[in-house]
Design a protein around this motif. Structure first.
Motif, PDB file in Angstrom:
ATOM      1  N   SER A 192     -25.814  31.289  29.872  1.00 55.76           N
ATOM      2  CA  SER A 192     -25.754  31.205  31.334  1.00 55.76           C
ATOM      3  C   SER A 192     -24.440  31.725  31.904  1.00 55.76           C
ATOM      4  O   SER A 192     -24.260  31.729  33.124  1.00 55.76           O
ATOM      5  CB  SER A 192     -25.976  29.757  31.793  1.00 55.76           C
ATOM      6  OG  SER A 192     -24.987  28.900  31.252  1.00 55.76           O
ATOM      7  N   SER A 193     -23.519  32.200  31.058  1.00 53.74           N
ATOM      8  CA  SER A 193     -22.315  32.852  31.582  1.00 53.74           C
ATOM      9  C   SER A 193     -22.743  34.121  32.307  1.00 53.74           C
ATOM     10  O   SER A 193     -23.809  34.682  32.028  1.00 53.74           O
ATOM     11  CB  SER A 193     -21.358  33.193  30.443  1.00 53.74           C
ATOM     12  OG  SER A 193     -21.885  34.256  29.655  1.00 53.74           O
ATOM     13  N   PRO A 194     -21.950  34.600  33.257  1.00 53.64           N
ATOM     14  CA  PRO A 194     -22.369  35.792  34.025  1.00 53.64           C
ATOM     15  C   PRO A 194     -22.732  36.986  33.141  1.00 53.64           C
ATOM     16  O   PRO A 194     -23.734  37.677  33.394  1.00 53.64           O
ATOM     17  CB  PRO A 194     -21.142  36.085  34.898  1.00 53.64           C
ATOM     18  CG  PRO A 194     -20.478  34.761  35.063  1.00 53.64           C
ATOM     19  CD  PRO A 194     -20.680  34.049  33.755  1.00 53.64           C
ATOM     20  N   GLU A 195     -21.931  37.227  32.106  1.00 52.93           N
ATOM     21  CA  GLU A 195     -22.161  38.404  31.250  1.00 52.93           C
ATOM     22  C   GLU A 195     -23.407  38.228  30.371  1.00 52.93           C
ATOM     23  O   GLU A 195     -24.219  39.149  30.219  1.00 52.93           O
ATOM     24  CB  GLU A 195     -20.937  38.666  30.377  1.00 52.93           C
ATOM     25  CG  GLU A 195     -19.677  38.981  31.147  1.00 52.93           C
ATOM     26  CD  GLU A 195     -18.912  37.724  31.583  1.00 52.93           C
ATOM     27  OE1 GLU A 195     -17.874  37.863  32.256  1.00 52.93           O
ATOM     28  OE2 GLU A 195     -19.368  36.601  31.240  1.00 52.93           O
ATOM     29  N   ARG A 245     -16.383  49.468  25.650  1.00 48.80           N
ATOM     30  CA  ARG A 245     -17.423  50.088  24.834  1.00 48.80           C
ATOM     31  C   ARG A 245     -17.403  49.478  23.434  1.00 48.80           C
ATOM     32  O   ARG A 245     -16.363  49.405  22.790  1.00 48.80           O
ATOM     33  CB  ARG A 245     -17.206  51.593  24.780  1.00 48.80           C
ATOM     34  CG  ARG A 245     -18.288  52.355  24.026  1.00 48.80           C
ATOM     35  CD  ARG A 245     -18.078  53.845  24.181  1.00 48.80           C
ATOM     36  NE  ARG A 245     -18.971  54.613  23.315  1.00 48.80           N
ATOM     37  CZ  ARG A 245     -18.966  55.942  23.224  1.00 48.80           C
ATOM     38  NH1 ARG A 245     -18.107  56.649  23.971  1.00 48.80           N
ATOM     39  NH2 ARG A 245     -19.812  56.559  22.409  1.00 48.80           N
ATOM     40  N   ILE A 246     -18.551  49.046  22.981  1.00 45.48           N
ATOM     41  CA  ILE A 246     -18.665  48.427  21.661  1.00 45.48           C
ATOM     42  C   ILE A 246     -19.926  48.926  20.989  1.00 45.48           C
ATOM     43  O   ILE A 246     -20.982  49.054  21.628  1.00 45.48           O
ATOM     44  CB  ILE A 246     -18.667  46.880  21.765  1.00 45.48           C
ATOM     45  CG1 ILE A 246     -18.843  46.238  20.383  1.00 45.48           C
ATOM     46  CG2 ILE A 246     -19.715  46.391  22.741  1.00 45.48           C
ATOM     47  CD1 ILE A 246     -18.714  44.726  20.383  1.00 45.48           C
ATOM     48  N   MET A 258     -24.626  43.169  23.849  1.00 50.10           N
ATOM     49  CA  MET A 258     -24.787  43.405  25.281  1.00 50.10           C
ATOM     50  C   MET A 258     -23.788  42.583  26.085  1.00 50.10           C
ATOM     51  O   MET A 258     -23.167  43.084  27.035  1.00 50.10           O
ATOM     52  CB  MET A 258     -26.219  43.073  25.694  1.00 50.10           C
ATOM     53  CG  MET A 258     -27.265  43.997  25.110  1.00 50.10           C
ATOM     54  SD  MET A 258     -28.952  43.524  25.593  1.00 50.10           S
ATOM     55  CE  MET A 258     -28.941  43.969  27.330  1.00 50.10           C
ATOM     56  N   THR A 259     -23.613  41.326  25.706  1.00 53.32           N
ATOM     57  CA  THR A 259     -22.678  40.452  26.416  1.00 53.32           C
ATOM     58  C   THR A 259     -21.248  40.972  26.287  1.00 53.32           C
ATOM     59  O   THR A 259     -20.485  40.987  27.261  1.00 53.32           O
ATOM     60  CB  THR A 259     -22.768  39.016  25.871  1.00 53.32           C
ATOM     61  OG1 THR A 259     -24.111  38.535  26.009  1.00 53.32           O
ATOM     62  CG2 THR A 259     -21.832  38.087  26.618  1.00 53.32           C
ATOM     63  N   ALA A 260     -20.887  41.419  25.084  1.00 51.64           N
ATOM     64  CA  ALA A 260     -19.535  41.952  24.868  1.00 51.64           C
ATOM     65  C   ALA A 260     -19.310  43.219  25.680  1.00 51.64           C
ATOM     66  O   ALA A 260     -18.224  43.425  26.245  1.00 51.64           O
ATOM     67  CB  ALA A 260     -19.312  42.223  23.386  1.00 51.64           C
ATOM     68  N   ALA A 262     -27.176  40.177  30.384  1.00 53.61           N
ATOM     69  CA  ALA A 262     -27.860  40.719  29.215  1.00 53.61           C
ATOM     70  C   ALA A 262     -29.275  40.167  29.105  1.00 53.61           C
ATOM     71  O   ALA A 262     -30.236  40.906  28.853  1.00 53.61           O
ATOM     72  CB  ALA A 262     -27.065  40.382  27.948  1.00 53.61           C
ATOM     73  N   LEU A 263     -29.420  38.867  29.286  1.00 49.17           N
ATOM     74  CA  LEU A 263     -30.735  38.234  29.191  1.00 49.17           C
ATOM     75  C   LEU A 263     -31.661  38.747  30.290  1.00 49.17           C
ATOM     76  O   LEU A 263     -32.847  39.021  30.032  1.00 49.17           O
ATOM     77  CB  LEU A 263     -30.575  36.716  29.277  1.00 49.17           C
ATOM     78  CG  LEU A 263     -31.845  35.880  29.130  1.00 49.17           C
ATOM     79  CD1 LEU A 263     -32.528  36.146  27.793  1.00 49.17           C
ATOM     80  CD2 LEU A 263     -31.515  34.393  29.275  1.00 49.17           C
ATOM     81  N   SER A 264     -31.140  38.894  31.497  1.00 51.84           N
ATOM     82  CA  SER A 264     -31.952  39.406  32.610  1.00 51.84           C
ATOM     83  C   SER A 264     -32.450  40.809  32.317  1.00 51.84           C
ATOM     84  O   SER A 264     -33.610  41.147  32.609  1.00 51.84           O
ATOM     85  CB  SER A 264     -31.129  39.403  33.907  1.00 51.84           C
ATOM     86  OG  SER A 264     -30.741  38.092  34.265  1.00 51.84           O
ATOM     87  N   TRP A 265     -31.561  41.635  31.734  1.00 53.54           N
ATOM     88  CA  TRP A 265     -31.972  43.000  31.398  1.00 53.54           C
ATOM     89  C   TRP A 265     -33.104  42.976  30.389  1.00 53.54           C
ATOM     90  O   TRP A 265     -34.102  43.708  30.552  1.00 53.54           O
ATOM     91  CB  TRP A 265     -30.790  43.789  30.825  1.00 53.54           C
ATOM     92  CG  TRP A 265     -31.142  45.223  30.539  1.00 53.54           C
ATOM     93  CD1 TRP A 265     -31.000  46.285  31.383  1.00 53.54           C
ATOM     94  CD2 TRP A 265     -31.760  45.737  29.344  1.00 53.54           C
ATOM     95  NE1 TRP A 265     -31.472  47.435  30.787  1.00 53.54           N
ATOM     96  CE2 TRP A 265     -31.952  47.124  29.539  1.00 53.54           C
ATOM     97  CE3 TRP A 265     -32.161  45.172  28.136  1.00 53.54           C
ATOM     98  CZ2 TRP A 265     -32.525  47.950  28.568  1.00 53.54           C
ATOM     99  CZ3 TRP A 265     -32.737  45.983  27.172  1.00 53.54           C
ATOM    100  CH2 TRP A 265     -32.914  47.353  27.388  1.00 53.54           C
ATOM    101  N   TYR A 266     -32.970  42.154  29.360  1.00 49.95           N
ATOM    102  CA  TYR A 266     -33.994  42.152  28.318  1.00 49.95           C
ATOM    103  C   TYR A 266     -35.324  41.629  28.862  1.00 49.95           C
ATOM    104  O   TYR A 266     -36.393  42.145  28.514  1.00 49.95           O
ATOM    105  CB  TYR A 266     -33.554  41.319  27.115  1.00 49.95           C
ATOM    106  CG  TYR A 266     -34.487  41.534  25.941  1.00 49.95           C
ATOM    107  CD1 TYR A 266     -34.358  42.658  25.133  1.00 49.95           C
ATOM    108  CD2 TYR A 266     -35.543  40.657  25.679  1.00 49.95           C
ATOM    109  CE1 TYR A 266     -35.240  42.898  24.091  1.00 49.95           C
ATOM    110  CE2 TYR A 266     -36.423  40.889  24.638  1.00 49.95           C
ATOM    111  CZ  TYR A 266     -36.270  42.010  23.849  1.00 49.95           C
ATOM    112  OH  TYR A 266     -37.154  42.252  22.825  1.00 49.95           O
TER     113      TYR A 266
END
Length: 456
Positions: free
Chosen positions: A248-251, A325-326, A229-231, A255-259
């Motif tokens: 805590s990096s923006p990306e 996209r990954i 997700m971060t990638a 991802a953590l907020s989404w989960y």
């Protein structure tokens, strides 16, 4: 400075192995069988009638199957001593310098950890001489079994996948989508994670406040899912040297907020509300799950249910957006040979046959995973409508495979254990993503630092 893969396992390195696996070993434990290691000078084991005994750590349905044992007995003239796959048992056998001859493992997870400690055999010379497995025929996913002393993807080959999947993809039930009057996901364009979550919220069914049909399963929350997700958001969870990570990096925070939003919505299994079945199949088969985050391999299981094949379809891996996209492989399950294995040449013959011979062809045609050899991709099943749809979606997804290197300093199970320790309480209490990130960073980076100090 690269870690030399040639050093033997001394007490210091055994402590590094043990420290890295302690938090997560229970997730991999199983009932281990008794061991007949078959060691001895000149590679001769203690099997009856003078036969060498190959000790294999695996599941009985793979290198412990009746077919494999018969081949070993009749063609190679060896006996097989099966040790049920168990990470704690493996660490102890490695420390005693009496390891199995072949070990089942996960290329995506195990390679950097064991190779960095000099516990794996460099198989390049075996591949170079093989008439069965050609390096040019190896699928790129096998780069997860390579480690150059710093990261995965290059350097010596320490193992090979038996089959694989791009594990962030998902399966869905068309009948549940139709009942909810929702359009089916595209077979070519990936959903955003927000679009995927919105579908899950619309597909969930509750009765008296309890979930009766999961809208989706986004995964139990593991380190690789957060990496992907971060990638896809344009960042990297791990630092370049893999010696730390940062939620805590923006990306990564995105991802953590989404989960956390997914888990709080209670539309699918999560660390706060685990699936009582243990995995997705029972619920998906019984119309109690609309979307399952599972790779191509899941289709082989679906194929055993004729009714289910009519309503099951495959879709690309969702993307968080903002990056590229990954669609990674989280496992690359296969086999490797410990550095201190006693019967390497015979073990290679068994490895070679299982990975490139008749069993490999049978696996390729089963739909239970993508072949690790490019020449066998054409054997993937396409005889039914659902098989053809899954095959076409999978072929279009292949270009987005990318190696995501795992840290060599701690076993991934230890990092997953931190996630499963921190997230349940945070989900139930509504803790902010920032505070959850801080807790994950503190505990995971402490474990990574300890492992780095022990490895040297």
């Amino acid at each position: 400075m690269p870690i030399s893969p040639s050093r033997s396992l001394d007490r210091r390195r055994f402590l590094a192995v043990s420290a890295g696996s302690a938090l997560g070993a229970s997730a991999l434990s199983a009932c281990a069988a008794s061991v007949d290691n078959g060691g001895g000078s000149g590679g001769k084991g203690s099997g009856g009638g003078g036969k060498t005994t190959l000790t294999v750590m695996s599941n009985d349905g793979e290198l412990g199957s009746k077919e494999v044992i018969a081949y070993a007995e009749q063609t190679l003239g060896v006996k097989i001593s099966l040790v049920t796959y168990d990470m704690t048992k493996l660490n102890a056998m490695l420390a005693s310098k009496n390891p199995p001859d072949l070990v089942r493992g996960y290329g995506a997870l195990d390679t950097p950890y064991f190779a960095a400690r000099g516990l794996m055999t460099d198989l390049d010379s075996y591949f170079a001489k093989s008439s069965v497995i050609k390096v040019s025929d190896l699928d790129p996913v096998n780069d997860l079994w390579r480690f150059d002393g710093k990261k995965q993807g290059s350097g010596p080959r320490y193992g090979m996948a038996k089959d694989w999947s791009q594990d962030a993809m998902f399966w869905y039930r068309t009948d549940l989508f139709d009942a909810a009057k929702l359009d089916h996901p595209s077979a070519t364009e990936p959903l955003s994670y927000d679009e995927w979550l919105d579908l899950g919220k619309q597909l969930v069914k509750r009765r008296l406040g309890k979930v009766k049909v999961y809208g989706m399963n986004a995964g139990g929350g593991n380190i690789q899912m957060f990496q992907q997700m971060t990638a896809s958001a344009g960042g990297s969870l791990f630092a370049d040297d893999l010696a730390s990570l940062d939620f805590s990096s923006p990306e990564a925070l995105k991802a953590l907020s989404w989960y956390l939003e997914y888990a709080k919505a209670n539309i699918g299994p999560s660390p706060a509300n685990p699936n009582p079945d243990g995995w997705d199949w029972p619920a998906f088969q019984a119309s109690r799950m609309a979307m399952s985050s599972a790779g191509y391999w899941f289709g082989g299981t679906i194929g055993a249910d004729a009714k289910l094949t009519k309503v099951s379809r495959f879709a690309p891996a969702p993307q968080l957006g903002g990056g590229h996209r990954i669609s990674p492989c989280f496992g690359a399950t296969g086999y490797w040979m410990p550095k201190d294995a006693k019967n390497k040449d015979l073990a290679w013959k068994l490895f070679e046959w299982y990975m490139g011979g008749k069993p490999a062809k049978e696996r390729a045609g089963s739909g239970l995973g993508i072949s690790a050899l490019k020449s066998m991709r054409s054997m993937m099943p396409q005889g039914t409508r659902y098989q053809k749809q899954a095959y076409e979606v999978q072929q279009q997804e292949l270009p987005y495979l990318q190696v995501m290197s795992m840290t060599p300093y701690v076993q991934s199970t230890a990092l997953d254990a931190v996630i499963n320790k921190v997230l349940p309480g945070a989900i139930k209490s509504g803790t902010s993503a920032g505070k959850v990130a801080d807790a994950l960073n503190k505990q995971m980076n402490a474990a990574i630092a300890q492992g780095k100090e022990l490895v040297g």
